[in-house]
Write an enzyme that holds these catalytic residues in place. Structure first.
Site, PDB file in Angstrom:
ATOM      1  CB  CYS A   1      -2.986   4.317  14.079  1.00  0.00           C
ATOM      2  SG  CYS A   1      -4.024   5.251  14.404  1.00  0.00           S
TER       3      CYS A   1
ATOM      4  CB  CYS B   1      -3.303   7.782  12.617  1.00  0.00           C
ATOM      5  SG  CYS B   1      -3.566   7.120  13.912  1.00  0.00           S
ATOM      6  CG  ASP B   2      -1.254   5.958   9.373  1.00  0.00           C
ATOM      7  OD1 ASP B   2      -0.991   6.970   9.595  1.00  0.00           O
ATOM      8  OD2 ASP B   2      -0.745   5.001   9.961  1.00  0.00           O
TER       9      ASP B   2
END
Ligand code: NAP
Length: 306
Positions: free
Chosen positions: A131, A134-135
């Site tokens: 992701c 997200c990261d």
């Protein structure tokens, strides 16, 4: 007994909830994690009509708020089993009493496919990510690798290139599955290097990812590419809840259902990415949610008339 249980709260599930509320059905939405589905993993959504340049997070929030505004109840629970009962189904939950319902819309979506190369599992969460949204922020100013040639991989590469020093996009062919618009943007981004016709043989590092071994499948050339992160975006696998023996699926595990979303089990519908379809997009998932409820209503009317 509910008229309808919707499993999953991505675009298909939330649209189904909005339509179910408007149809005055008694229903509940079951969600095992965070509401939103895969949209939450998307940085920018620019192809949902009427909402240009919205983030995936904001769009997911709007879907949820809309469904709740219409009166939808979203219950946090993991589905663990399915039983056929008189007049409907019993859905077993992990930490709650079972729920009984006349119909079900499965809107569980899909989950990232893994590469399966050495180092992938070892460094999951320590540089290997599924992701970028997200990261990505953890890799600001660093060098990363993105794997895949579809819309997700190309979007991820462009998104990561905004903050990272360098992005190497590794794709096993030289033609991209991603849309032309995205590929044009990709080719115009100066800090993205394309490694086409290439695969990752191994992800290497000590405590965390330090790089990957990339092999050109045409020339056989093997090289070490240094990187602090490897973002895997090689497609998705359906979340069919392990129900394939009860609700027929195709060879890849997607529930077999047409535009009416009706599976081969009367009363069970599959909406969004988890059903067999040509185009998996937010807008087609939302359309499925609406279609599924329309056919649930018809099914319930026939059930009541019996
Ligand atoms: P996808 O379209 O299935 O693409 C997966 C990519 O990964 C393909 O390029 C495939 O290569 C490659 N691949 C598959 N298995 C591999 C393996 N084992 N090793 C190396 N490469 C592998 O998946 P996606 O990009 O996640 O997209 C999923 C769906 O969501 C699609 O329908 C997509 O259009 C949609 N989506 C849309 C948007 C948007 O419209 N903005 C954004 C994101 C996703 P090959 O090409 O050689 O098969």
């Amino acid at each position: 007994m509910f008229d309808l249980v919707i499993i999953g709260s991505g675009p298909a599930g939330m649209t189904a909830a909005i339509y179910a509320a408007r149809a005055e059905l008694s229903f509940v939405v079951l969600e095992k994690g965070v509401s939103g589905g895969q949209v939450l993993n998307t940085s920018d959504v620019d192809n949902y009509p009427g909402l240009p340049e919205i983030s995936g997070f904001d769009l997911a929030e709007k879907f949820e708020n809309h469904a709740k505004h219409c009166g939808a109840e979203i219950r946090m629970a993991e589905v663990t089993g399915l039983e056929k009962i008189e007049g409907g189904f019993r859905i077993l939950l992990d930490a709650d009493d079972p729920v009984e319902t006349r119909t079900i819309i499965i809107a569980t979506g899909a989950t990232p496919r893994r590469l399966g190369c050495p180092g992938e599992d070892e460094f999951a969460g320590m540089g290997v990510s599924y992701c970028a949204t997200c990261d990505g922020a953890f890799f600001r100013g660093r060098e990363v690798i993105v794997v895949g040639g579809g819309n997700t991989a190309v979007e991820d590469a462009i998104f990561l290139a905004r903050g990272c020093k360098k992005v190497t996009l590794v794709h096993r062919r030289d033609a991209f599955r991603a849309s032309k618009t995205l590929v044009t943007a990709l080719r115009k981004t100066p800090n993205i290097e394309l490694a086409t016709d290439s695969v990752i043989d191994e992800i290497k590092g000590e405590d965390s990812v330090a790089g990957a071994v990339i092999r050109n499948v045409k020339t056989g050339e093997v090289r070490d590419v240094p990187a602090d992160g490897v973002f895997v975006a090689v497609g998705t696998l359906p979340v069919n809840l392990g129900w394939a023996d009860m609700v027929p699926c195709d060879d890849s595990g997607y529930f077999v259902a047409g535009e009416d979303c009706a599976t081969q089990v009367p009363g069970i519908y599959a909406a969004g990415d988890v059903r067999t379809k040509d185009l998996r997009q937010i807008v087609t998932a939302a359309a499925d949610g609406a279609n599924a409820v329309y056919h649930v209503e018809q099914y319930l009317a026939e059930l009541m008339a019996e």
